[in-house]
Design a protein around this motif. Sequence first.
Motif, PDB file in Angstrom:
ATOM      1  N   VAL A 106      -8.347  -6.432   2.055  1.00 33.32           N
ATOM      2  CA  VAL A 106      -8.462  -7.819   1.616  1.00 33.32           C
ATOM      3  C   VAL A 106      -8.618  -7.874   0.096  1.00 33.32           C
ATOM      4  O   VAL A 106      -8.989  -6.878  -0.531  1.00 33.32           O
ATOM      5  CB  VAL A 106      -9.660  -8.517   2.311  1.00 33.32           C
ATOM      6  CG1 VAL A 106      -9.436  -8.589   3.815  1.00 33.32           C
ATOM      7  CG2 VAL A 106     -10.955  -7.808   2.020  1.00 33.32           C
ATOM      8  N   PRO A 107      -8.344  -9.023  -0.510  1.00 32.13           N
ATOM      9  CA  PRO A 107      -8.485  -9.140  -1.965  1.00 32.13           C
ATOM     10  C   PRO A 107      -9.907  -8.844  -2.430  1.00 32.13           C
ATOM     11  O   PRO A 107     -10.883  -9.148  -1.747  1.00 32.13           O
ATOM     12  CB  PRO A 107      -8.128 -10.611  -2.238  1.00 32.13           C
ATOM     13  CG  PRO A 107      -7.283 -11.016  -1.084  1.00 32.13           C
ATOM     14  CD  PRO A 107      -7.809 -10.241   0.090  1.00 32.13           C
ATOM     15  N   GLY A 108      -9.990  -8.203  -3.593  1.00 35.01           N
ATOM     16  CA  GLY A 108     -11.281  -7.940  -4.213  1.00 35.01           C
ATOM     17  C   GLY A 108     -11.908  -6.604  -3.890  1.00 35.01           C
ATOM     18  O   GLY A 108     -12.952  -6.278  -4.436  1.00 35.01           O
ATOM     19  N   VAL A 109     -11.293  -5.812  -3.011  1.00 34.16           N
ATOM     20  CA  VAL A 109     -11.857  -4.502  -2.688  1.00 34.16           C
ATOM     21  C   VAL A 109     -11.195  -3.434  -3.550  1.00 34.16           C
ATOM     22  O   VAL A 109     -10.101  -3.629  -4.071  1.00 34.16           O
ATOM     23  CB  VAL A 109     -11.693  -4.144  -1.191  1.00 34.16           C
ATOM     24  CG1 VAL A 109     -12.429  -5.146  -0.316  1.00 34.16           C
ATOM     25  CG2 VAL A 109     -10.249  -4.047  -0.808  1.00 34.16           C
ATOM     26  N   LEU A 110     -11.869  -2.313  -3.699  1.00 34.91           N
ATOM     27  CA  LEU A 110     -11.321  -1.190  -4.454  1.00 34.91           C
ATOM     28  C   LEU A 110     -10.590  -0.271  -3.488  1.00 34.91           C
ATOM     29  O   LEU A 110     -11.184   0.229  -2.524  1.00 34.91           O
ATOM     30  CB  LEU A 110     -12.444  -0.431  -5.161  1.00 34.91           C
ATOM     31  CG  LEU A 110     -12.017   0.792  -5.967  1.00 34.91           C
ATOM     32  CD1 LEU A 110     -11.111   0.375  -7.118  1.00 34.91           C
ATOM     33  CD2 LEU A 110     -13.229   1.524  -6.480  1.00 34.91           C
ATOM     34  N   LEU A 111      -9.314  -0.073  -3.726  1.00 34.70           N
ATOM     35  CA  LEU A 111      -8.484   0.779  -2.881  1.00 34.70           C
ATOM     36  C   LEU A 111      -8.236   2.082  -3.632  1.00 34.70           C
ATOM     37  O   LEU A 111      -7.628   2.092  -4.698  1.00 34.70           O
ATOM     38  CB  LEU A 111      -7.160   0.074  -2.580  1.00 34.70           C
ATOM     39  CG  LEU A 111      -6.255   0.715  -1.547  1.00 34.70           C
ATOM     40  CD1 LEU A 111      -6.930   0.704  -0.182  1.00 34.70           C
ATOM     41  CD2 LEU A 111      -4.941  -0.042  -1.471  1.00 34.70           C
ATOM     42  N   ARG A 112      -8.731   3.173  -3.099  1.00 32.65           N
ATOM     43  CA  ARG A 112      -8.561   4.484  -3.728  1.00 32.65           C
ATOM     44  C   ARG A 112      -7.334   5.169  -3.124  1.00 32.65           C
ATOM     45  O   ARG A 112      -7.230   5.292  -1.900  1.00 32.65           O
ATOM     46  CB  ARG A 112      -9.797   5.340  -3.492  1.00 32.65           C
ATOM     47  CG  ARG A 112      -9.695   6.705  -4.087  1.00 32.65           C
ATOM     48  CD  ARG A 112     -10.900   7.536  -3.701  1.00 32.65           C
ATOM     49  NE  ARG A 112     -10.663   8.917  -4.007  1.00 32.65           N
ATOM     50  CZ  ARG A 112     -11.411   9.628  -4.823  1.00 32.65           C
ATOM     51  NH1 ARG A 112     -12.460   9.092  -5.390  1.00 32.65           N
ATOM     52  NH2 ARG A 112     -11.121  10.883  -5.049  1.00 32.65           N
ATOM     53  N   LEU A 113      -6.426   5.628  -3.983  1.00 28.72           N
ATOM     54  CA  LEU A 113      -5.207   6.294  -3.532  1.00 28.72           C
ATOM     55  C   LEU A 113      -5.335   7.790  -3.739  1.00 28.72           C
ATOM     56  O   LEU A 113      -5.723   8.235  -4.820  1.00 28.72           O
ATOM     57  CB  LEU A 113      -3.992   5.775  -4.314  1.00 28.72           C
ATOM     58  CG  LEU A 113      -3.760   4.270  -4.281  1.00 28.72           C
ATOM     59  CD1 LEU A 113      -2.566   3.920  -5.156  1.00 28.72           C
ATOM     60  CD2 LEU A 113      -3.549   3.776  -2.871  1.00 28.72           C
ATOM     61  N   GLU A 114      -4.999   8.555  -2.696  1.00 34.17           N
ATOM     62  CA  GLU A 114      -4.994  10.016  -2.785  1.00 34.17           C
ATOM     63  C   GLU A 114      -3.638  10.509  -2.308  1.00 34.17           C
ATOM     64  O   GLU A 114      -3.189  10.143  -1.222  1.00 34.17           O
ATOM     65  CB  GLU A 114      -6.095  10.623  -1.915  1.00 34.17           C
ATOM     66  CG  GLU A 114      -7.486  10.293  -2.372  1.00 34.17           C
ATOM     67  CD  GLU A 114      -8.565  10.920  -1.514  1.00 34.17           C
ATOM     68  OE1 GLU A 114      -8.241  11.527  -0.468  1.00 34.17           O
ATOM     69  OE2 GLU A 114      -9.740  10.801  -1.894  1.00 34.17           O
ATOM     70  N   GLN A 145       0.843  -1.200   0.000  1.00 32.28           N
ATOM     71  CA  GLN A 145       0.000   0.000   0.000  1.00 32.28           C
ATOM     72  C   GLN A 145       0.878   1.251   0.000  1.00 32.28           C
ATOM     73  O   GLN A 145       0.624   2.201  -0.745  1.00 32.28           O
ATOM     74  CB  GLN A 145      -0.916  -0.001   1.213  1.00 32.28           C
ATOM     75  CG  GLN A 145      -1.947  -1.109   1.199  1.00 32.28           C
ATOM     76  CD  GLN A 145      -2.727  -1.159   2.479  1.00 32.28           C
ATOM     77  OE1 GLN A 145      -3.277  -0.146   2.906  1.00 32.28           O
ATOM     78  NE2 GLN A 145      -2.788  -2.322   3.099  1.00 32.28           N
ATOM     79  N   VAL A 146       1.915   1.236   0.825  1.00 27.36           N
ATOM     80  CA  VAL A 146       2.835   2.373   0.874  1.00 27.36           C
ATOM     81  C   VAL A 146       3.569   2.520  -0.458  1.00 27.36           C
ATOM     82  O   VAL A 146       3.743   3.631  -0.962  1.00 27.36           O
ATOM     83  CB  VAL A 146       3.828   2.220   2.049  1.00 27.36           C
ATOM     84  CG1 VAL A 146       4.893   3.289   2.008  1.00 27.36           C
ATOM     85  CG2 VAL A 146       3.077   2.273   3.371  1.00 27.36           C
ATOM     86  N   GLU A 147       3.983   1.405  -1.054  1.00 22.87           N
ATOM     87  CA  GLU A 147       4.638   1.448  -2.366  1.00 22.87           C
ATOM     88  C   GLU A 147       3.698   2.041  -3.415  1.00 22.87           C
ATOM     89  O   GLU A 147       4.118   2.862  -4.238  1.00 22.87           O
ATOM     90  CB  GLU A 147       5.067   0.043  -2.778  1.00 22.87           C
ATOM     91  CG  GLU A 147       5.603  -0.056  -4.181  1.00 22.87           C
ATOM     92  CD  GLU A 147       6.945   0.632  -4.397  1.00 22.87           C
ATOM     93  OE1 GLU A 147       7.252   0.948  -5.566  1.00 22.87           O
ATOM     94  OE2 GLU A 147       7.670   0.856  -3.424  1.00 22.87           O
ATOM     95  N   ALA A 148       2.442   1.651  -3.393  1.00 23.36           N
ATOM     96  CA  ALA A 148       1.474   2.183  -4.361  1.00 23.36           C
ATOM     97  C   ALA A 148       1.301   3.690  -4.175  1.00 23.36           C
ATOM     98  O   ALA A 148       1.231   4.440  -5.159  1.00 23.36           O
ATOM     99  CB  ALA A 148       0.132   1.465  -4.205  1.00 23.36           C
ATOM    100  N   ALA A 173      -4.748   5.869   1.566  1.00 23.84           N
ATOM    101  CA  ALA A 173      -5.426   4.799   0.841  1.00 23.84           C
ATOM    102  C   ALA A 173      -6.791   4.635   1.494  1.00 23.84           C
ATOM    103  O   ALA A 173      -6.883   4.488   2.713  1.00 23.84           O
ATOM    104  CB  ALA A 173      -4.624   3.507   0.924  1.00 23.84           C
ATOM    105  N   LEU A 174      -7.835   4.692   0.686  1.00 26.32           N
ATOM    106  CA  LEU A 174      -9.211   4.675   1.212  1.00 26.32           C
ATOM    107  C   LEU A 174      -9.969   3.432   0.773  1.00 26.32           C
ATOM    108  O   LEU A 174      -9.862   2.993  -0.379  1.00 26.32           O
ATOM    109  CB  LEU A 174      -9.962   5.911   0.721  1.00 26.32           C
ATOM    110  CG  LEU A 174      -9.340   7.251   1.085  1.00 26.32           C
ATOM    111  CD1 LEU A 174      -9.837   8.342   0.163  1.00 26.32           C
ATOM    112  CD2 LEU A 174      -9.646   7.588   2.515  1.00 26.32           C
ATOM    113  N   LEU A 175     -10.750   2.897   1.704  1.00 24.36           N
ATOM    114  CA  LEU A 175     -11.676   1.794   1.443  1.00 24.36           C
ATOM    115  C   LEU A 175     -13.080   2.303   1.724  1.00 24.36           C
ATOM    116  O   LEU A 175     -13.376   2.671   2.866  1.00 24.36           O
ATOM    117  CB  LEU A 175     -11.407   0.624   2.398  1.00 24.36           C
ATOM    118  CG  LEU A 175     -10.274  -0.305   2.083  1.00 24.36           C
ATOM    119  CD1 LEU A 175     -10.097  -1.293   3.224  1.00 24.36           C
ATOM    120  CD2 LEU A 175     -10.508  -1.029   0.801  1.00 24.36           C
ATOM    121  N   ASP A 176     -13.910   2.351   0.723  1.00 20.93           N
ATOM    122  CA  ASP A 176     -15.282   2.836   0.888  1.00 20.93           C
ATOM    123  C   ASP A 176     -15.331   4.186   1.595  1.00 20.93           C
ATOM    124  O   ASP A 176     -16.166   4.414   2.477  1.00 20.93           O
ATOM    125  CB  ASP A 176     -16.129   1.814   1.660  1.00 20.93           C
ATOM    126  CG  ASP A 176     -16.267   0.498   0.917  1.00 20.93           C
ATOM    127  OD1 ASP A 176     -16.348   0.533  -0.327  1.00 20.93           O
ATOM    128  OD2 ASP A 176     -16.277  -0.552   1.581  1.00 20.93           O
TER     129      ASP A 176
END
Length: 93
Positions: A46-54, A6-9, A71-74
């Motif tokens: 977890v796998p299959g969720v949409l991770l939004r990066l800001e 997540q940090v790398e992304a 990184a945001l989840l929902d």
Amino acid sequence: MPGVLQVEALAQAAGVLAVESLGLAGSGKLVYFMSIDGVKFRKPVVPGVLLRLEVEFIQKRSRVCKFAGRALLDGEVATECEFTAMIADPPKA
């Protein structure tokens, strides 16, 4: 998704932001990750969720930029951090 990825992304997204915002596309300049501060992992990803990066600039200097990333989840923060990167010429061969 492991926290380190997540940090790398977020760092990769910051590199794209720097290149596009500072008009460095096609210049051959590289963005080097320097440091990370204040990482907080608030929710598991977890796998299959949409991770939004800001990612946003906190500070811009001539060669060094500081960023804040989330990184945001929902709409809720899963991971947040601040990091620093340097813009430089590629190493000479």
